[in-house]
Enzyme design. Structure first.
Site, PDB file in Angstrom:
ATOM      1  N   HIS A  10       0.647   5.097   6.239  1.00 44.75           N
ATOM      2  CA  HIS A  10       0.187   5.478   4.905  1.00 44.75           C
ATOM      3  C   HIS A  10       0.299   6.984   4.702  1.00 44.75           C
ATOM      4  CE1 HIS A  10      -1.832   1.575   5.680  1.00 44.75           C
ATOM      5  NE2 HIS A  10      -1.320   1.349   4.480  1.00 44.75           N
ATOM      6  N   GLU A  57      -5.427   8.671  12.615  1.00 48.92           N
ATOM      7  CA  GLU A  57      -4.018   9.047  12.726  1.00 48.92           C
ATOM      8  C   GLU A  57      -3.195   7.866  12.259  1.00 48.92           C
ATOM      9  OE1 GLU A  57      -0.871  10.144  16.233  1.00 48.92           O
ATOM     10  OE2 GLU A  57      -2.741  11.300  16.176  1.00 48.92           O
ATOM     11  N   SER A 117       0.802  -1.223   0.000  1.00 45.93           N
ATOM     12  CA  SER A 117       0.000   0.000   0.000  1.00 45.93           C
ATOM     13  C   SER A 117       0.834   1.272   0.000  1.00 45.93           C
ATOM     14  CB  SER A 117      -0.927   0.025   1.221  1.00 45.93           C
ATOM     15  OG  SER A 117      -0.178  -0.056   2.418  1.00 45.93           O
TER      16      SER A 117
END
Length: 223
Positions: free
Chosen positions: A189, A185, A9
């Protein structure tokens, strides 16, 4: 020429409902489009194992031809699985990937994983264990170029500081993002801002290795 991306990701293009969360691979094309087309196969949650099992690696290899660059960055999710430990399953999977890219005439380039933003008492912590070191070692073992994103992102976070580095990541207070109405939070990422910075650095590293503008000028001169 193509640049084919394999990763998790932190490299992937995120779904639209997560905007402005983004992996750096989603912003590489604006930095390289005049000399290489970017094909981003990275997927959230991917490991060196699942990337193959889900057919993404097969799709990537099917597109690879002589001279294409294949950038490979895994580690965040491999780290969570005992059988994909840095010096066992993870390293073996990367070795196999490198061999398969070379069999297609492609050029594998390993990337160390971007660091997570984790400060304790003002000190940035190392969260990826031996994974970055193993990638560097594999670069030496195979004579590969390595883009050391772990070292670079660590230096970036430290330069910006504990508070300043928040801007690179996906932080929203309650009510600021429709998808995460309760707030989020996330120190793994990236916000689009951080992803763009990393993509620009990757492009600069590729140019310093002789690709991009440098290779285009050589081609033009020999024409």
């Amino acid at each position: 020429m193509k640049i084919l991306l394999a990763g998790d990701s932190t490299v992937a293009a995120c779904p639209s409902f997560e905007f402005p969360m983004s992996g750096w691979g989603a912003h590489l094309a604006p930095e390289t489009y005049w000399w290489a087309a970017v094909h981003n196969y990275a997927k959230g949650g991917a490991t060196t194992e699942s990337f193959r099992e889900e057919g993404l690696w097969h799709q990537l290899l099917h597109q690879a031809v002589q001279g294409d660059l294949v950038l490979i960055q895994f580690g965040h999710n491999d780290q969570k699985r005992d059988h994909l430990a840095a010096r066992t399953g993870y390293a073996e999977n990367l070795r196999r990937m490198v061999a398969e890219v070379r069999s297609k005439g492609g050029i594998p380039i390993l990337c160390t994983s971007v660091e997570r933003r984790h400060f304790e008492l003002g000190v940035l912590q190392e969260t990826l264990g031996e994974f970055p070191a193993v990638v560097r070692e594999l670069g030496g073992e195979f004579g590969l170029e390595v883009i050391d994103l772990n070292t670079w992102t660590r230096a970036l976070y430290q330069e910006l500081g504990e508070e300043g580095s928040k801007e690179l990541f996906f932080h929203f207070a309650p009510g600021e993002h429709a998808h995460w109405a309760g707030g989020l939070e996330d120190n793994t990422h990236f916000h689009e801002k951080g992803a763009r910075m990393i993509a620009a650095h990757v492009a600069g590293q590729l140019e310093s290795l002789g690709y991009g503008l440098a290779s285009s000028l050589r081609t033009a001169a020999s024409a």
